[in-house]
Every structure is written in C-alpha cells, then in structure tokens.
Scaffold this active site. Structure first.
Site, PDB file in Angstrom:
ATOM      1  N   SER A 136       0.759  -1.208   0.110  1.00 21.28           N
ATOM      2  CA  SER A 136       0.020   0.098   0.119  1.00 21.28           C
ATOM      3  C   SER A 136       0.851   1.120  -0.105  1.00 21.28           C
ATOM      4  O   SER A 136       1.680   1.481   0.921  1.00 21.28           O
ATOM      5  CB  SER A 136      -1.004  -0.099   1.347  1.00 21.28           C
ATOM      6  OG  SER A 136      -1.637   1.247   1.306  1.00 21.28           O
ATOM      7  N   LYS A 162      -0.978  -0.939  -4.424  1.00 25.19           N
ATOM      8  CA  LYS A 162      -2.224  -0.108  -4.202  1.00 25.19           C
ATOM      9  C   LYS A 162      -1.696   1.461  -3.802  1.00 25.19           C
ATOM     10  O   LYS A 162      -0.895   1.522  -3.177  1.00 25.19           O
ATOM     11  CB  LYS A 162      -2.938  -0.768  -2.912  1.00 25.19           C
ATOM     12  CG  LYS A 162      -3.992   0.224  -2.038  1.00 25.19           C
ATOM     13  CD  LYS A 162      -4.641  -0.756  -1.135  1.00 25.19           C
ATOM     14  CE  LYS A 162      -4.749  -0.011   0.342  1.00 25.19           C
ATOM     15  NZ  LYS A 162      -5.419  -0.703   1.402  1.00 25.19           N
ATOM     16  N   LYS A 164      -2.675   4.985  -2.863  1.00 28.08           N
ATOM     17  CA  LYS A 164      -3.739   5.735  -2.026  1.00 28.08           C
ATOM     18  C   LYS A 164      -3.948   7.154  -2.756  1.00 28.08           C
ATOM     19  O   LYS A 164      -3.103   7.684  -3.508  1.00 28.08           O
ATOM     20  CB  LYS A 164      -3.069   6.247  -0.519  1.00 28.08           C
ATOM     21  CG  LYS A 164      -2.971   5.351   0.590  1.00 28.08           C
ATOM     22  CD  LYS A 164      -4.112   4.807   0.975  1.00 28.08           C
ATOM     23  CE  LYS A 164      -3.853   3.879   2.193  1.00 28.08           C
ATOM     24  NZ  LYS A 164      -5.278   3.690   2.706  1.00 28.08           N
ATOM     25  N   ASP A 189      -7.085   3.196  -3.066  1.00 26.83           N
ATOM     26  CA  ASP A 189      -7.740   3.346  -1.892  1.00 26.83           C
ATOM     27  C   ASP A 189      -7.974   4.689  -1.400  1.00 26.83           C
ATOM     28  O   ASP A 189      -7.088   5.434  -1.217  1.00 26.83           O
ATOM     29  CB  ASP A 189      -6.996   2.690  -0.928  1.00 26.83           C
ATOM     30  CG  ASP A 189      -7.935   2.428   0.429  1.00 26.83           C
ATOM     31  OD1 ASP A 189      -9.005   3.052   0.687  1.00 26.83           O
ATOM     32  OD2 ASP A 189      -7.214   1.846   1.469  1.00 26.83           O
ATOM     33  N   GLU A 214     -10.828   0.782  -3.801  1.00 24.66           N
ATOM     34  CA  GLU A 214     -11.169   0.643  -2.144  1.00 24.66           C
ATOM     35  C   GLU A 214     -12.083   1.759  -1.514  1.00 24.66           C
ATOM     36  O   GLU A 214     -11.266   2.852  -1.659  1.00 24.66           O
ATOM     37  CB  GLU A 214      -9.930   0.198  -1.555  1.00 24.66           C
ATOM     38  CG  GLU A 214     -10.102  -0.107   0.095  1.00 24.66           C
ATOM     39  CD  GLU A 214      -8.674  -0.693   0.496  1.00 24.66           C
ATOM     40  OE1 GLU A 214      -7.883  -1.353  -0.206  1.00 24.66           O
ATOM     41  OE2 GLU A 214      -8.465  -0.874   1.669  1.00 24.66           O
ATOM     42  N   ASP A 239     -13.728  -1.344   3.023  1.00 28.60           N
ATOM     43  CA  ASP A 239     -12.877  -1.383   4.013  1.00 28.60           C
ATOM     44  C   ASP A 239     -13.745  -1.028   4.931  1.00 28.60           C
ATOM     45  O   ASP A 239     -14.299  -1.573   5.787  1.00 28.60           O
ATOM     46  CB  ASP A 239     -11.588  -0.760   3.678  1.00 28.60           C
ATOM     47  CG  ASP A 239     -10.631  -0.761   4.709  1.00 28.60           C
ATOM     48  OD1 ASP A 239     -10.728  -1.242   5.927  1.00 28.60           O
ATOM     49  OD2 ASP A 239      -9.539  -0.394   4.779  1.00 28.60           O
ATOM     50  N   LYS A 263      -9.893  -6.951   7.660  1.00 26.06           N
ATOM     51  CA  LYS A 263      -8.960  -6.336   8.888  1.00 26.06           C
ATOM     52  C   LYS A 263      -9.509  -6.858  10.200  1.00 26.06           C
ATOM     53  O   LYS A 263     -10.654  -6.527  10.398  1.00 26.06           O
ATOM     54  CB  LYS A 263      -8.741  -4.787   8.826  1.00 26.06           C
ATOM     55  CG  LYS A 263      -7.977  -4.354   7.853  1.00 26.06           C
ATOM     56  CD  LYS A 263      -7.975  -2.770   7.797  1.00 26.06           C
ATOM     57  CE  LYS A 263      -7.142  -2.361   6.543  1.00 26.06           C
ATOM     58  NZ  LYS A 263      -7.470  -0.602   6.758  1.00 26.06           N
TER      59      LYS A 263
HETATM   60  O1  OSB Z   1      -7.164   1.884   4.654  1.00 29.43           O
HETATM   61  O2  OSB Z   1      -5.819   0.099   4.305  1.00 29.43           O
HETATM   62  C1  OSB Z   1      -6.175   1.211   4.605  1.00 29.43           C
HETATM   63  C2  OSB Z   1      -3.174   1.887   6.827  1.00 29.43           C
HETATM   64  C3  OSB Z   1      -3.517   2.853   8.037  1.00 29.43           C
HETATM   65  C4  OSB Z   1      -5.236   2.970   7.836  1.00 29.43           C
HETATM   66  C5  OSB Z   1      -5.771   2.513   6.866  1.00 29.43           C
HETATM   67  C6  OSB Z   1      -5.358   1.737   5.857  1.00 29.43           C
HETATM   68  C7  OSB Z   1      -4.013   1.764   5.903  1.00 29.43           C
HETATM   69  C8  OSB Z   1      -3.150   0.908   4.667  1.00 29.43           C
HETATM   70  C9  OSB Z   1      -1.862   0.262   5.107  1.00 29.43           C
HETATM   71  O3  OSB Z   1      -3.556   0.996   3.565  1.00 29.43           O
HETATM   72  C10 OSB Z   1      -1.756  -1.330   4.555  1.00 29.43           C
HETATM   73  C11 OSB Z   1      -0.545  -1.904   5.356  1.00 29.43           C
HETATM   74  O4  OSB Z   1      -0.630  -2.156   6.737  1.00 29.43           O
HETATM   75  O5  OSB Z   1       0.326  -2.323   4.657  1.00 29.43           O
HETATM   76 MG    MG Z   2      -8.235   0.657   3.067  1.00 24.83          MG
END
Ligand code: OSB
Ligand code: MG
Length: 372
Positions: A136, A162, A164, A189, A214, A239, A263
C-alpha cells in the site's frame, strides 16, 4: 478451557521508515496498544489496530486503553474458565469498540492456542503456508516520487500495488503508474474521501484496468456505494464500511461491493474475521487481508488469517522493512516471488523481542480485577 489470570496493557511507539499519507492524514510513527494476557500455562499477545486519533475509525489508542482497562479487562478476569469462542458473550455488554475487543480476544486466542500447541493458521483452517503480498503506497509529494517508490516495491517482488488517492491527487498519478507498468495488478484506496457526485473521476479511473477501487465513499453509506458500483466496471472493495459479518452480508446483498478487505482488528478480532470470510465465500465474493501498518504481532495474526481459502487476492501484508527500521518481533521478509511465510509455531507463532519491547514502550499498566 483457559483462565486468564492477568492482563497487561502497553502503549508502544515505533518510527516508520517513511511517513504514510492517506486522505485522512499523515502518520509518521506507529503508536499502538499491545495486550499481553497470562493464563496458567501460557501467555498470549494482541496488537490493536487503532492509532493516535479517531480518523480511520471511531476508536483511538486512549479509548482502547480505557475500554480494556475499565470494562473488557475486568469482565474477562471475572469470567473464569472459558473458551476463546465465549468472548462474544463476555463482551456483549460493551457496544461497539471492536478494535479494543479484537485486541483482547486475539490475545486470549493466542494464549489458548499456545497451550494446545496449535498454530493460528491451523486453527482457522488455513490452506497455504505462504500468502501473496502487495504493498500500500501512501500519497507521495510528487508524481515522480510516487513512480520511484512503486518501481522500488515492484523490484522487491510485491505482487500488487495499491495507491492511496484523495480528491485532486488521483487520476494523473494513477495514469502515470499504469503507463509505467501496463500489466501490474493495480488498485486505489480513497479512504472514504469522495462523493457520488465525483462520478467523472471514477469514470476516468475505470479506464485504467484497476483490480479494485477501495472504499471510495463515506464509511456509513452502503446505498451510495451500490449506486456507484452500478455505474463503473471496476469492482468496489469495502474496508471501513465493513465492521462485522452482518455488514458484509448487507453490503453484498445491496450490491455495494464485489470484493471485501478483511481487517481482523476492524471487525472485532480473528473469530469475527472468520465469519466475514465465510459470508463472503458463500456469496462468491473474494476477500483479501488489509493492514494497518501493524508491527510483527499484528502481521503474524494477519498472515494466519490470509492463509484461509477465500483470501484469493494479494494482501496488505508487507515485509517489516516496508514499515519499520526495526520491528517489534523478528523481522518478516518478502520472498523473491512476492509471498510471505505464514508463521507455523503455536498461536500467532511470534513474540515481541524483549529488548525492542522495553525500548518502544511508552506506558504500561496491569488491568485490575473488578472492584466488589
Ligand atoms: O485503508 O487500508 C487502509 C493503513 C492505515 C489505515 C488505513 C489503511 C492503511 C493501509 C496500510 O492501507 C496497509 C498496510 O498495513 O500495509
Ligand atoms: Mg483501506
């Protein structure tokens, strides 16, 4: 049967290798609550996915600490002999607070499995000893900085990227990465930053052959997600919106998503995560394991979960080195083929290194038994 005789809370802080920026903020340091439970025969560990502020979820480190110290912990100490599966009932008088519940429930399950010398993956019915890993990538300063980061991660072997995104920092960046890597498994995401009226952005993203989009819209709005899904080809993955197996079931019935990010911390622990997995499997909806920049404790838990059969997409289970200069546990590494080993030892299979734990601990407390 297991009896928890002591509960210890620690707040730990670890520097990140680089700041992690999402649509809701920038994280420079990992700060989380760890729980250690002691039974007659073993200890068990749980790591909370909450952070310093209630931004990703309504819970944050201090709320988790207070919830465990004042409500969940005393109830657990009072409960006597129990099976980890009984905790739903023990915690039923506390509404919500799923991240706090997950932390304690996972620690009890870990201790119980260590007593029985069974790995968490085996207990969950895991079917693989290595899981496909993606990465990510936070919002970067510039498009070129992002491209360089992505190149680096792909060179390490990660199987899915992925990105952001947030309004205004989206299409151009995703186009750049897609142009550099026409065949890579790529997703975005948004962490709930968009509205249905941003449909033009989603139509542009829809041209980029994304594996999924996402959590594009508000975390409480399944109906709008269903409306968006009806207008784009890219599968929507939820999510934040999925807090339980019941939510997963509702989202799938409404057509609000075609993929679910599980998660375990967000849904109340590994056992509820298994129920989310089963709901999705029965509906033919693939899942993958999300991450919250966990230390090795949470990562071990996530890897065991991701060994279950319906985790068919690459997971946010990256190597320790992607997050921390120095992890709390022995470091997790990425294999050259982009997979990570599922721990095979009893329980989650790892423990904090004592030297790192004392170095990282900011605050510690033993949960008192309930006053008469
Ligand atoms: O939305 O998936 C998310 C990290 C902190 C809060 C929200 C998210 C995330 C990540 C990190 O995308 C994913 C990881 O731990 O590698
Ligand atoms: Mg997410």
């Amino acid at each position: 049967m297991t009896k928890v005789r002591a509960i210890e809370l620690s707040l730990v802080g670890l520097p990140l290798v680089r700041p992690f920026r999402t649509s809701f903020g920038t994280s420079r340091r990992k700060t989380c609550v760890l729980v250690r439970v002691e039974t007659d025969h073993a200890e068990g560990w749980g790591e909370c996915v909450a952070d310093l502020e209630p931004d990703f979820s309504p819970e944050w480190n201090d709320s988790v600490w207070e919830c465990i110290s004042s409500f969940l912990g005393p109830a657990l100490l009072d409960a006597g002999d129990l099976e980890p599966e009984d905790l739903d009932v023990v915690f039923a008088h506390v509404r919500g607070n799923r991240m706090a519940k997950a932390t304690l429930a996972n620690a009890v399950l870990d201790a119980s499995l260590r007593e029985h010398e069974t790995s968490l993956a085996a207990y969950l019915g895991g079917v693989r000893d290595r899981v496909e890993s993606g990465v990510s990538v936070g919002i970067a300063e510039t498009t070129d900085a992002l491209r360089a980061q992505v190149d680096g991660y792909l060179a390490e072997g990660y199987r899915r990227i992925k990105l952001k995104i947030e309004p205004g920092i989206d299409v151009e960046r995703v186009v750049a990465v897609r142009t550099d890597h026409p065949a890579v498994a790529l997703s975005v995401d948004a962490n709930a930053a968009y509205r249905l009226s941003d449909i033009d952005t989603f139509r542009s993203l829809d041209e980029l052959d994304l594996l999924m989009v996402e959590q594009p819209l508000h975390h409480e709005d399944l109906v709008d997600h269903a409306a968006l899904q009806a207008q784009i080809r890219s599968p929507i993955c939820l999510d934040e919106s999925i807090r339980s197996a019941a939510d997963a079931s509702a989202a799938i019935s409404l057509g609000a998503c075609r993929i679910v990010n599980i998660k375990q911390g967000r849904v109340g622990g590994v056992l509820e995560a298994r129920r989310v997995h089963d709901v999705c499997r029965d509906a033919g909806v693939p899942v993958w394991c999300g991450g919250m920049l966990e230390t090795g404790i949470g990562r071990a838990t996530n890897l065991a979960l991701a060994s279950m059969p319906n985790f068919t997409l690459p997971n946010d289970t990256s190597a320790s080195a992607r997050y921390f200069p120095d992890d709390l546990t022995e470091p997790f590494v990425l294999e050259a083929d982009g997979t990570m080993h599922v721990p095979a030892g009893p329980g989650i299979g790892v423990s904090p290194r004592p030297d790192m734990l004392s170095e990282c601990t900011i605050r510690r407390e033993t949960v008192p038994a309930r006053k008469e």
